[in-house]
Design an enzyme around this catalytic site. Structure first.
Site, PDB file in Angstrom:
ATOM      1  N   SER A  22       0.836  -1.209   0.000  1.00 13.82           N
ATOM      2  CA  SER A  22       0.000   0.000   0.000  1.00 13.82           C
ATOM      3  C   SER A  22       0.867   1.253   0.000  1.00 13.82           C
ATOM      4  O   SER A  22       0.602   2.213  -0.737  1.00 13.82           O
ATOM      5  CB  SER A  22      -0.890   0.017   1.253  1.00 13.82           C
ATOM      6  OG  SER A  22      -1.852  -0.992   1.177  1.00 13.82           O
ATOM      7  N   ARG A 119     -13.976  -6.906 -10.872  1.00 16.58           N
ATOM      8  CA  ARG A 119     -14.149  -6.256  -9.571  1.00 16.58           C
ATOM      9  C   ARG A 119     -14.911  -4.938  -9.685  1.00 16.58           C
ATOM     10  O   ARG A 119     -14.820  -4.242 -10.686  1.00 16.58           O
ATOM     11  CB  ARG A 119     -12.766  -6.063  -8.912  1.00 16.58           C
ATOM     12  CG  ARG A 119     -12.136  -7.409  -8.609  1.00 16.58           C
ATOM     13  CD  ARG A 119     -10.746  -7.289  -8.044  1.00 16.58           C
ATOM     14  NE  ARG A 119     -10.727  -6.619  -6.759  1.00 16.58           N
ATOM     15  CZ  ARG A 119      -9.616  -6.325  -6.089  1.00 16.58           C
ATOM     16  NH1 ARG A 119      -8.445  -6.631  -6.613  1.00 16.58           N
ATOM     17  NH2 ARG A 119      -9.679  -5.731  -4.926  1.00 16.58           N
ATOM     18  N   ASP A 309      -6.774  -8.094   4.302  1.00 13.43           N
ATOM     19  CA  ASP A 309      -6.005  -8.965   3.396  1.00 13.43           C
ATOM     20  C   ASP A 309      -5.465 -10.210   4.099  1.00 13.43           C
ATOM     21  O   ASP A 309      -4.877 -11.076   3.453  1.00 13.43           O
ATOM     22  CB  ASP A 309      -4.832  -8.181   2.782  1.00 13.43           C
ATOM     23  CG  ASP A 309      -5.322  -7.071   1.854  1.00 13.43           C
ATOM     24  OD1 ASP A 309      -6.441  -7.190   1.320  1.00 13.43           O
ATOM     25  OD2 ASP A 309      -4.583  -6.085   1.663  1.00 13.43           O
ATOM     26  N   LYS A 336     -12.553  -9.319  -3.650  1.00 19.89           N
ATOM     27  CA  LYS A 336     -11.095  -9.166  -3.760  1.00 19.89           C
ATOM     28  C   LYS A 336     -10.616  -9.847  -5.044  1.00 19.89           C
ATOM     29  O   LYS A 336     -11.404 -10.036  -5.964  1.00 19.89           O
ATOM     30  CB  LYS A 336     -10.420  -9.734  -2.504  1.00 19.89           C
ATOM     31  CG  LYS A 336     -10.742  -8.910  -1.253  1.00 19.89           C
ATOM     32  CD  LYS A 336     -10.171  -7.520  -1.353  1.00 19.89           C
ATOM     33  CE  LYS A 336     -10.532  -6.668  -0.158  1.00 19.89           C
ATOM     34  NZ  LYS A 336     -10.109  -5.278  -0.322  1.00 19.89           N
TER      35      LYS A 336
HETATM   36  C1  S3P Z   1      -5.609  -1.354  -0.063  1.00 16.91           C
HETATM   37  C2  S3P Z   1      -6.814  -1.383   0.544  1.00 16.91           C
HETATM   38  C3  S3P Z   1      -7.574  -2.597   0.821  1.00 16.91           C
HETATM   39  C4  S3P Z   1      -6.746  -3.861   0.583  1.00 16.91           C
HETATM   40  C5  S3P Z   1      -5.874  -3.786  -0.610  1.00 16.91           C
HETATM   41  C6  S3P Z   1      -4.949  -2.585  -0.520  1.00 16.91           C
HETATM   42  C7  S3P Z   1      -4.936  -0.066  -0.244  1.00 16.91           C
HETATM   43  O1  S3P Z   1      -8.707  -2.585   0.019  1.00 16.91           O
HETATM   44  O2  S3P Z   1      -7.589  -4.996   0.476  1.00 16.91           O
HETATM   45  O3  S3P Z   1      -5.091  -4.942  -0.744  1.00 16.91           O
HETATM   46  O4  S3P Z   1      -3.721  -0.036  -0.496  1.00 16.91           O
HETATM   47  O5  S3P Z   1      -5.610   0.970  -0.118  1.00 16.91           O
HETATM   48  P1  S3P Z   1     -10.042  -1.799   0.505  1.00 16.91           P
HETATM   49  O6  S3P Z   1      -9.685  -0.938   1.658  1.00 16.91           O
HETATM   50  O7  S3P Z   1     -10.457  -1.008  -0.671  1.00 16.91           O
HETATM   51  O8  S3P Z   1     -10.976  -2.884   0.928  1.00 16.91           O
END
Ligand code: S3P
Length: 428
Positions: A22, A119, A309, A336
């Protein structure tokens, strides 16, 4: 590619945790939006993040690699890319880049692989449209976006999603109108933290996030911390393979990402945090996990965003926990990289675990795990890694299909696991 995990001796040593996914996406995007030269170290060089790097470059900024994990991004005004932006398997690339692009006077088409093209994109399209952005296409990729934003928004972000919140905040950089995002349950706040690091003003009480007046970004040094979502596989292996002890250093311990650590502790695992400290607005530290008995526990919907996750690997640990584990509020897992709720229930069952999806809950009765199965992953990296870890503590090897997809988030997974004693190899 098929990988096989073979049960063997204890999992021990220091685990090489790759950079946080992230934070890596955000460092490239904010670097591309900022004035000046941003230097990044510890960038995760996985397929998802490389898709973001290529995309930022296609919008005009200079993006260069000058060493392992070391990247330089020189911001520039974003313009229409010459070709569609291919986000591959990465929902974070697609949603964050749409937000960042929306702040500019440009047209861009976003595409993705088969999984990403299934998605939901309506959740990001709708708030951006409310901000005056025009779209061609439907609720899934491919989508063509025409920027720039014209107005602000007070967006209610249901279900909580950091990707959608980030898209709205990044789009908001293109207007001086009020921009707020309200969430029922707080989602990860790396965008807010990094926007502040780059000089923008962002206020938040956890549930309501507001862009304040200062919305220009200045280039920074960014040191990417270790990814807790990748470290989770080593922690889990240590918790379920007898005699194990694993240490991970410099891992991101942002409370909105630490749900899995707390979940392990709730199951009774022996987890210790050391050297916890601040770094560029984030919290990082070292984590040690030792083998010990684990017991079933209940997890509620409010706890899910902080380990969204990690549910596949939590389910794998729960397969070894005495008693029942119930994980509630997993509807988002269906959206996901695969329907993770269904695939975990199926994969665990194939490995001899008493597991089932009950509405949007996953219910697991732990016991000795027979293994001896080949698990279908539908190309989902975390489904693959979770079952390989399960296989390390099962009675018989576990094989997973389409394991090449692990490279989307953790290209060094096999090597890092091998170094701490895990028997994971490719099979014909
Ligand atoms: C992420 C947010 C999450 C996560 C993804 C990475 C991010 O999704 O599942 O792997 O980097 O902002 P959501 O918060 O949209 O569910």
């Amino acid at each position: 590619m098929k990988l096989r995990a073979t049960p063997g001796g204890p999992i021990t040593g220091r685990f090489a945790v790759p950079g946080d996914k992230s934070v890596s996406h955000r460092a490239l995007i904010l670097g591309g939006l900022a004035e000046g030269e941003t230097v990044i170290s510890g960038l995760l060089e996985s397929e998802d993040v490389l898709a973001t790097a290529a995309a930022v470059r296609a919008f005009g900024p200079r993006v260069e690699r000058f060493g392992p994990g070391r990247w330089r991004v020189i911001g520039a005004p974003w313009r229409s890319p010459q070709a569609p932006i291919d986000c591959g398997n990465s929902g974070t690339s697609a949603r964050l880049l749409m937000g960042a692009a929306a702040a500019h006077d440009l047209t861009a088409t976003f595409t993705g692989d088969a999984s990403l093209s299934r998605r939901p994109m309506h959740r990001v399209r709708a708030p951006l449209e409310a901000m005056g952005v025009r779209f061609e296409g439907g609720d899934t990729l491919p989508l063509t976006l025409h920027g720039p934003v014209a107005t602000g928004i007070n967006h209610v972000n249901t279900p909580a999603s950091a990707q959608v919140k980030s898209a709205v905040l990044l789009a908001g950089l293109g207007t001086d109108q009020p921009v707020t995002v309200a969430e029922p349950i707080p989602s990860r706040d790396h965008t807010e933290i990094m926007l502040r690091h780059f000089g923008a003003e962002v206020e938040s009480d956890g549930r309501l996030t507001r862009l304040a007046a200062r919305r220009t970004l200045t280039a920074q040094l960014v040191v990417v911390p270790g990814d807790p979502s990748s470290a989770a596989f080593a922690w889990a292996a240590a918790a379920i393979v007898p005699g194990s002890e694993v240490t991970t250093e410099g891992v991101l311990l942002n409370p909105l990402r630490s749900g899995f650590i707390m979940a392990l502790q709730r199951l009774g695992a022996d987890v210790r945090l050391d050297n916890v400290r601040g770094a560029q607005g984030e919290t990082i530290g070292d984590v040690r996990v030792r083998y010990g008995p684990v017991f079933g526990a209940e997890f509620t919907a409010e706890e899910i965003p902080s380990m969204i996750d990690e549910i596949p690997i939590l389910a794998a640990v729960a397969a070894f926990a005495r008693g029942e584990t119930r994980i509630e509020g997993l509807d988002e897992l269906r959206h996901k990289e695969s329907d993770r709720l269904a695939l975990m229930a199926e994969g665990l069952t194939a490995c001899g675990v008493d597991a089932r999806a009950e509405g949007d809950a996953l219910v697991i009765h732990g016991r000795a795990v027979s293994g001896g199965a080949t698990v279908e992953t539908q190309g989902d990296h975390r489904i693959a890694m979770a079952h390989l870890i399960l296989g390390l503590a099962a009675q018989q090897p576990v094989e997973v299909e389409e394991a090449e997809m692990i490279a989307t988030s953790f290209p060094t997974f096999r090597e890092a696991m091998r170094r701490i004693g895990a028997g994971i190899e490719e099979v014909a």
